[in-house]
Design a protein around this motif. Structure first.
Motif, PDB file in Angstrom:
ATOM      1  N   ALA A 159      49.058  -8.543  96.874  1.00 29.86           N
ATOM      2  CA  ALA A 159      49.394  -9.515  95.829  1.00 29.86           C
ATOM      3  C   ALA A 159      48.155  -9.826  94.990  1.00 29.86           C
ATOM      4  O   ALA A 159      47.028  -9.745  95.481  1.00 29.86           O
ATOM      5  N   GLU A 160      48.379 -10.149  93.723  1.00 28.37           N
ATOM      6  CA  GLU A 160      47.274 -10.432  92.809  1.00 28.37           C
ATOM      7  C   GLU A 160      47.592 -11.643  91.937  1.00 28.37           C
ATOM      8  O   GLU A 160      48.754 -11.948  91.693  1.00 28.37           O
ATOM      9  N   TYR A 161      46.530 -12.266  91.466  1.00 28.51           N
ATOM     10  CA  TYR A 161      46.621 -13.236  90.388  1.00 28.51           C
ATOM     11  C   TYR A 161      46.193 -12.510  89.111  1.00 28.51           C
ATOM     12  O   TYR A 161      45.165 -11.827  89.106  1.00 28.51           O
ATOM     13  N   ILE A 162      46.941 -12.663  88.046  1.00 27.07           N
ATOM     14  CA  ILE A 162      46.615 -12.039  86.766  1.00 27.07           C
ATOM     15  C   ILE A 162      46.421 -13.150  85.733  1.00 27.07           C
ATOM     16  O   ILE A 162      47.246 -14.059  85.626  1.00 27.07           O
ATOM     17  N   VAL A 163      45.342 -13.050  84.966  1.00 30.59           N
ATOM     18  CA  VAL A 163      45.017 -14.023  83.922  1.00 30.59           C
ATOM     19  C   VAL A 163      44.817 -13.268  82.618  1.00 30.59           C
ATOM     20  O   VAL A 163      44.095 -12.276  82.576  1.00 30.59           O
ATOM     21  N   LYS A 164      45.449 -13.752  81.563  1.00 34.93           N
ATOM     22  CA  LYS A 164      45.321 -13.117  80.247  1.00 34.93           C
ATOM     23  C   LYS A 164      44.796 -14.158  79.261  1.00 34.93           C
ATOM     24  O   LYS A 164      45.366 -15.239  79.115  1.00 34.93           O
ATOM     25  N   LEU A 165      43.686 -13.801  78.584  1.00 27.18           N
ATOM     26  CA  LEU A 165      43.035 -14.676  77.601  1.00 27.18           C
ATOM     27  C   LEU A 165      42.835 -13.913  76.304  1.00 27.18           C
ATOM     28  O   LEU A 165      42.818 -12.683  76.301  1.00 27.18           O
ATOM     29  N   GLN A 166      42.637 -14.654  75.217  1.00 23.86           N
ATOM     30  CA  GLN A 166      42.258 -14.008  73.976  1.00 23.86           C
ATOM     31  C   GLN A 166      41.318 -14.927  73.206  1.00 23.86           C
ATOM     32  O   GLN A 166      41.263 -16.134  73.463  1.00 23.86           O
ATOM     33  N   PRO A 167      40.539 -14.382  72.260  1.00 21.34           N
ATOM     34  CA  PRO A 167      39.643 -15.223  71.479  1.00 21.34           C
ATOM     35  C   PRO A 167      40.423 -16.337  70.781  1.00 21.34           C
ATOM     36  O   PRO A 167      41.612 -16.198  70.489  1.00 21.34           O
ATOM     37  N   SER A 173      43.359  -9.069  73.545  1.00 19.77           N
ATOM     38  CA  SER A 173      43.620  -9.806  74.784  1.00 19.77           C
ATOM     39  C   SER A 173      42.793  -9.207  75.916  1.00 19.77           C
ATOM     40  O   SER A 173      42.613  -7.994  75.986  1.00 19.77           O
ATOM     41  N   PHE A 174      42.314 -10.065  76.786  1.00 19.40           N
ATOM     42  CA  PHE A 174      41.544  -9.661  77.959  1.00 19.40           C
ATOM     43  C   PHE A 174      42.354 -10.024  79.190  1.00 19.40           C
ATOM     44  O   PHE A 174      42.778 -11.170  79.340  1.00 19.40           O
ATOM     45  N   THR A 175      42.558  -9.057  80.074  1.00 22.73           N
ATOM     46  CA  THR A 175      43.343  -9.275  81.283  1.00 22.73           C
ATOM     47  C   THR A 175      42.430  -9.155  82.498  1.00 22.73           C
ATOM     48  O   THR A 175      41.726  -8.165  82.667  1.00 22.73           O
ATOM     49  N   PHE A 176      42.458 -10.194  83.342  1.00 21.70           N
ATOM     50  CA  PHE A 176      41.665 -10.247  84.563  1.00 21.70           C
ATOM     51  C   PHE A 176      42.608 -10.160  85.754  1.00 21.70           C
ATOM     52  O   PHE A 176      43.594 -10.891  85.816  1.00 21.70           O
ATOM     53  N   SER A 177      42.301  -9.277  86.688  1.00 21.27           N
ATOM     54  CA  SER A 177      43.091  -9.139  87.915  1.00 21.27           C
ATOM     55  C   SER A 177      42.230  -9.566  89.098  1.00 21.27           C
ATOM     56  O   SER A 177      41.077  -9.137  89.216  1.00 21.27           O
ATOM     57  N   TYR A 178      42.801 -10.405  89.957  1.00 22.54           N
ATOM     58  CA  TYR A 178      42.081 -10.940  91.106  1.00 22.54           C
ATOM     59  C   TYR A 178      42.896 -10.750  92.384  1.00 22.54           C
ATOM     60  O   TYR A 178      44.123 -10.879  92.359  1.00 22.54           O
ATOM     61  N   GLN A 179      42.185 -10.501  93.477  1.00 21.67           N
ATOM     62  CA  GLN A 179      42.835 -10.560  94.788  1.00 21.67           C
ATOM     63  C   GLN A 179      43.103 -12.032  95.102  1.00 21.67           C
ATOM     64  O   GLN A 179      42.537 -12.930  94.462  1.00 21.67           O
ATOM     65  N   GLY A 182      40.321 -14.512  95.340  1.00 22.67           N
ATOM     66  CA  GLY A 182      39.562 -14.812  94.129  1.00 22.67           C
ATOM     67  C   GLY A 182      38.601 -13.713  93.697  1.00 22.67           C
ATOM     68  O   GLY A 182      37.889 -13.863  92.710  1.00 22.67           O
ATOM     69  N   SER A 183      38.572 -12.606  94.423  1.00 25.52           N
ATOM     70  CA  SER A 183      37.693 -11.483  94.054  1.00 25.52           C
ATOM     71  C   SER A 183      38.261 -10.756  92.841  1.00 25.52           C
ATOM     72  O   SER A 183      39.430 -10.352  92.840  1.00 25.52           O
ATOM     73  N   LEU A 184      37.413 -10.576  91.822  1.00 26.35           N
ATOM     74  CA  LEU A 184      37.823  -9.844  90.627  1.00 26.35           C
ATOM     75  C   LEU A 184      37.971  -8.372  90.967  1.00 26.35           C
ATOM     76  O   LEU A 184      37.067  -7.757  91.537  1.00 26.35           O
ATOM     77  N   THR A 185      39.123  -7.784  90.621  1.00 22.84           N
ATOM     78  CA  THR A 185      39.314  -6.362  90.851  1.00 22.84           C
ATOM     79  C   THR A 185      39.221  -5.571  89.553  1.00 22.84           C
ATOM     80  O   THR A 185      38.866  -4.393  89.568  1.00 22.84           O
ATOM     81  N   GLU A 186      39.551  -6.234  88.418  1.00 20.66           N
ATOM     82  CA  GLU A 186      39.502  -5.513  87.148  1.00 20.66           C
ATOM     83  C   GLU A 186      39.515  -6.502  85.981  1.00 20.66           C
ATOM     84  O   GLU A 186      40.184  -7.529  86.032  1.00 20.66           O
ATOM     85  N   MET A 187      38.760  -6.135  84.937  1.00 15.30           N
ATOM     86  CA  MET A 187      38.861  -6.819  83.652  1.00 15.30           C
ATOM     87  C   MET A 187      39.191  -5.745  82.641  1.00 15.30           C
ATOM     88  O   MET A 187      38.480  -4.750  82.531  1.00 15.30           O
ATOM     89  N   ASP A 188      40.293  -5.897  81.940  1.00 17.90           N
ATOM     90  CA  ASP A 188      40.762  -4.870  81.022  1.00 17.90           C
ATOM     91  C   ASP A 188      41.028  -5.498  79.665  1.00 17.90           C
ATOM     92  O   ASP A 188      41.437  -6.650  79.568  1.00 17.90           O
ATOM     93  N   TYR A 189      40.804  -4.712  78.612  1.00 19.33           N
ATOM     94  CA  TYR A 189      41.106  -5.184  77.254  1.00 19.33           C
ATOM     95  C   TYR A 189      41.471  -4.029  76.368  1.00 19.33           C
ATOM     96  O   TYR A 189      41.310  -2.890  76.732  1.00 19.33           O
TER      97      TYR A 189
END
Length: 189
Positions: A159-167, A173-179, A182-189
Motif C-alpha cells: 500500500a502507498e500514500y500518493i500526493v500530487k502538488l503543482q506550482p 504536476s509533481f507526484t510523490f509516492s510513499y510507503q 513515510g519513506s519516499l519511493t518516487e517523485m515524478d513529474y
C-alpha cells in the motif's frame, strides 16, 4: 468586571468557532486538516468502516472533495461509492465485490487506524511541499490530490500514500509516492 465579561464572551465565541470547524471541505492540506477529514469519514461511516478507495481532491472554488468506496460489513460483499462535496455526502453507486474462493472480503480492504492514517497522509503533503520547495525552488506549491493506493490483492505491505502538488500558478504536476512508513519511493513529474 468588564474584563471578565470580555474574557467570557471571547471564550464563548472561540468555542463556537472551533466547534463549527468549517467541515472537511475547508480543511487545510496538512496533518491536522487531514485528521479532521478522517473524523468526518468516521462520523459518516463509523470507526470500523472498511475502504478500498479513498481520495481527497482540492478545487479552489469548492475546497476539498472526497471520493471513497466503503462498507461497514465487508463480508456482505456490498460497498458504496460515496462523494463528499461542499459539506454533503452523496452515494454515487453500489458495488458488489468478487473475491477468490476461500478469501475474506476484508482481506482486500483497509481501515483507518494506526496502519493507514489520514493524519500521516497530511504530514506527507507537508513533507512533499517542503521537498518541492527545496529541490525545485517552488514556493507555496498547491495541493491538488492525495489518496491511499491500496493494492487489489490486499497486500498491505504494498500500500502507498500518493500526493500530487503543482506550482501555485499552475503548470507541471509533481507526484510523490510513499510507503506507509513515510519513506519516499518516487517523485515524478
Amino acid at each position: 468586571m468588564k474584563n471578565l465579561k470580555q474574557v467570557l464572551a471571547l471564550g464563548i465565541f472561540s468555542t463556537i468557532l472551533s466547534s463549527c470547524g468549517g467541515g472537511a471541505a475547508k480543511q487545510p492540506a496538512n496533518a491536522d486538516g487531514f485528521a479532521d477529514i478522517e473524523k468526518e469519514l468516521k462520523n459518516e461511516f463509523g470507526d470500523d468502516a472498511y475502504y478500498t478507495e479513498l481520495t481527497i481532491i482540492y478545487n479552489e472554488s469548492i475546497g476539498n472533495s472526497i471520493s471513497t468506496t466503503v462498507t461497514d460489513n465487508p463480508e456482505s460483499m456490498k460497498m458504496g461509492q460515496w462523494t463528499y462535496s461542499m459539506g454533503n455526502w452523496n452515494q454515487t453507486s453500489e458495488i458488489t465485490l468478487e473475491v477468490p474462493n476461500g478469501s475474506k472480503a476484508a482481506d482486500f480492504m483497509f481501515q483507518l487506524d494506526e496502519k493507514i492514517s489520514l493524519k500521516n497522509l497530511g504530514e506527507l503533503v507537508e513533507k512533499s511541499k517542503e521537498q518541492l520547495n527545496a529541490e525545485k525552488d517552488i514556493d507555496n506549491p498547491r495541493f491538488e490530490m492525495a489518496f491511499v493506493n491500496y493494492p487489489k490483492n490486499g497486500d498491505i505491505e504494498a500500500a502507498e500514500y500518493i500526493v500530487k502538488l503543482q506550482p501555485e500558478n499552475g503548470g507541471t504536476s509533481f507526484t510523490f509516492s510513499y510507503q506507509l512508513d513515510g519513506s519516499l519511493t518516487e517523485m515524478d513529474y
